[in-house]
Design an enzyme around this catalytic site. Structure first.
Site, PDB file in Angstrom:
ATOM      1  N   ARG A  66       0.833  -1.089   0.039  1.00 25.52           N
ATOM      2  CA  ARG A  66       0.176  -0.016   0.211  1.00 25.52           C
ATOM      3  C   ARG A  66       0.917   1.386  -0.065  1.00 25.52           C
ATOM      4  O   ARG A  66       0.522   2.402  -0.514  1.00 25.52           O
ATOM      5  CB  ARG A  66      -1.053   0.078   1.323  1.00 25.52           C
ATOM      6  CG  ARG A  66      -1.906   1.055   1.213  1.00 25.52           C
ATOM      7  CD  ARG A  66      -2.822   0.672   2.429  1.00 25.52           C
ATOM      8  NE  ARG A  66      -4.100   1.766   2.413  1.00 25.52           N
ATOM      9  CZ  ARG A  66      -4.400   2.508   3.197  1.00 25.52           C
ATOM     10  NH1 ARG A  66      -3.940   2.437   4.453  1.00 25.52           N
ATOM     11  NH2 ARG A  66      -5.453   3.576   3.035  1.00 25.52           N
ATOM     12  N   HIS A  70       0.735   4.662  -2.392  1.00 23.20           N
ATOM     13  CA  HIS A  70       0.517   5.705  -2.256  1.00 23.20           C
ATOM     14  C   HIS A  70       1.649   6.838  -2.404  1.00 23.20           C
ATOM     15  O   HIS A  70       1.589   8.090  -2.548  1.00 23.20           O
ATOM     16  CB  HIS A  70       0.168   5.707  -0.831  1.00 23.20           C
ATOM     17  CG  HIS A  70      -1.171   5.561  -0.299  1.00 23.20           C
ATOM     18  ND1 HIS A  70      -2.105   6.154   0.449  1.00 23.20           N
ATOM     19  CD2 HIS A  70      -1.884   4.311  -0.491  1.00 23.20           C
ATOM     20  CE1 HIS A  70      -3.286   5.488   0.482  1.00 23.20           C
ATOM     21  NE2 HIS A  70      -3.291   4.344   0.005  1.00 23.20           N
ATOM     22  N   ASN A  98      -4.329   8.958   3.699  1.00 21.87           N
ATOM     23  CA  ASN A  98      -3.207   8.170   4.174  1.00 21.87           C
ATOM     24  C   ASN A  98      -3.103   8.310   5.750  1.00 21.87           C
ATOM     25  O   ASN A  98      -1.998   7.673   6.266  1.00 21.87           O
ATOM     26  CB  ASN A  98      -1.743   9.272   4.038  1.00 21.87           C
ATOM     27  CG  ASN A  98      -1.430   9.345   2.534  1.00 21.87           C
ATOM     28  OD1 ASN A  98      -1.783   8.142   1.613  1.00 21.87           O
ATOM     29  ND2 ASN A  98      -0.619   9.997   1.938  1.00 21.87           N
ATOM     30  N   HIS A 196      -5.096  -6.406  -4.018  1.00 22.08           N
ATOM     31  CA  HIS A 196      -6.405  -6.369  -2.919  1.00 22.08           C
ATOM     32  C   HIS A 196      -6.491  -7.798  -2.676  1.00 22.08           C
ATOM     33  O   HIS A 196      -7.194  -8.143  -1.784  1.00 22.08           O
ATOM     34  CB  HIS A 196      -7.438  -6.026  -3.362  1.00 22.08           C
ATOM     35  CG  HIS A 196      -7.805  -4.464  -3.462  1.00 22.08           C
ATOM     36  ND1 HIS A 196      -8.951  -3.766  -3.592  1.00 22.08           N
ATOM     37  CD2 HIS A 196      -6.748  -3.543  -3.147  1.00 22.08           C
ATOM     38  CE1 HIS A 196      -8.476  -2.458  -3.698  1.00 22.08           C
ATOM     39  NE2 HIS A 196      -7.216  -2.366  -3.360  1.00 22.08           N
TER      40      HIS A 196
END
Length: 356
Positions: A66, A70, A98, A196
């Site tokens: 993740r 980001h 975040n 995912h």
């Protein structure tokens, strides 16, 4: 292990080279084994540290996966997401998408190890990209080779992080538009969302689909009825106790179970594990099969079956693990190369949380 890595790297070489030839010299100063002379053990140190920490905390894998999303989705893979607030920096960590981001401590540990081995050499941006690659392997995903030589940003981009990271509430058209803005086509978007496949997702990210969906009286009609009952049972403790935020945490490998920004009720939410058949099993194919069975947890995931082209790739990946692994690896390479900084731009931070 090194021989196996060399073999896997070679299997990706041709498609990688073709892709990089289309990038108009963007990666002129990135190369394989960039630290071969300056810090020859760099990638081995990163690999061994991630493996060790994963053995202690399996949630390290989705956290690092993740984190790279980001970082790279916001003005490129430059470790800007790691910068703390202060000294003129308004941190991306403070942006709503975040707030539940984790993995900073893992990067700190890796950086400390590297600084002891070769001070001031390995960038935080390379650490984020390489650690994410190792986390994919830990989660049962494919190996993919990476160029190195990224440099670290001296600024952060909190406004872009707030408004441009994709959301788990997005419909298909918005998701396609968001990923297209970073150069990803529909096939690459579907393959990237295969990330995912690992992590735990809290009820707060999908319970709006279970009751009064879109302001109506019933649930999201795209959810399988039996699966709906399972989700309602699992999330019963938060029904009518909270509501989904209009600007929700971003779309990326799933929110960590360590989210300490939830309300008291939501903090007790155990969530749903994506790799429910066990760690390192079914990475990719299980996720896509669940979508075909109308058992996607996030609205944005289930939406992949609502478009002709995206559903084609969902079906393809659900039945062809090799195809998914190849496409996912190539998409991760592309993600990891977005708008990188190379010398003389940027710097190699000594502490990943602050500018030198």
């Amino acid at each position: 292990m090194e021989n196996a890595e060399t073999s896997r790297k070679a299997s990706f070489q041709n498609p990688v080279e073709r892709k990089l030839q289309e990038d108009d010299g963007l990666h002129e100063w990135l190369r394989y084994d960039y630290y071969n002379e300056s810090c020859p053990l760099a990638e081995r140190i990163i690999r061994s540290t991630v493996e060790e920490l994963y053995g202690l905390r399996p949630d390290v894998a989705p956290a690092l996966l993740r984190l790279v999303f980001h970082d790279c989705f916001v003005e490129g893979c430059d470790a800007s997401v790691l910068l703390d607030h202060g000294d003129g920096i308004q941190s991306e960590k403070d942006s709503l998408p975040n707030e539940s981001l984790r993995g900073y401590d893992v990067i700190d540990i890796i950086k400390l190890e590297l600084e002891e081995a070769c001070p001031g050499v390995v960038s935080c941006a390379d650490i984020v990209a390489l650690a994410a690659r190792e986390s994919v392997l830990m989660a049962g995903g494919p190996f993919y080779p990476l160029y190195t030589g990224r440099r670290d940003s001296i600024v952060a981009y909190p406004i872009i992080a707030t408004y441009e990271l994709p959301s788990p509430l997005d419909d298909l058209s918005k998701t396609i538009e968001s990923f297209a803005s970073r150069g990803f086509d529909e096939r690459e978007t579907v393959s990237l969302l295969g990330a995912h496949s690992t992590g735990t997702i809290h009820c707060k990210f999908f319970f709006h689909r279970l009751y009064n969906f879109s302001g109506g009286d019933g649930p999201d009609p795209s959810i399988d009825p039996e699966f709906l009952q399972l989700l309602r049972s699992n999330c019963n403790s938060i029904h009518h106790s909270s509501r989904p935020a209009s600007a929700s945490p971003s779309l990326s490998p799933l929110p960590s179970s360590e989210d300490n920004n939830l309300s008291t009720i939501l903090s007790q939410d155990a969530g749903m594990k994506m790799d429910y058949e066990g760690p390192r099993t079914g990475f990719g194919t299980l996720y896509y099969r669940s979508l075909l069975q109308r058992k996607g947890l996030l609205f944005v995931d289930q939406q992949l079956t609502s478009g002709a082209e995206t559903e084609t790739w969902v079906r393809a990946y659900s039945s062809d693990l090799s195809l998914f692994q190849r496409d996912f690896g190539l998409a991760m390479i592309k993600l990891s190369n977005l708008k990188v900084l190379t010398a003389p731009k940027g710097q190699v931070r000594l502490n990943c949380r602050k500018v030198n």
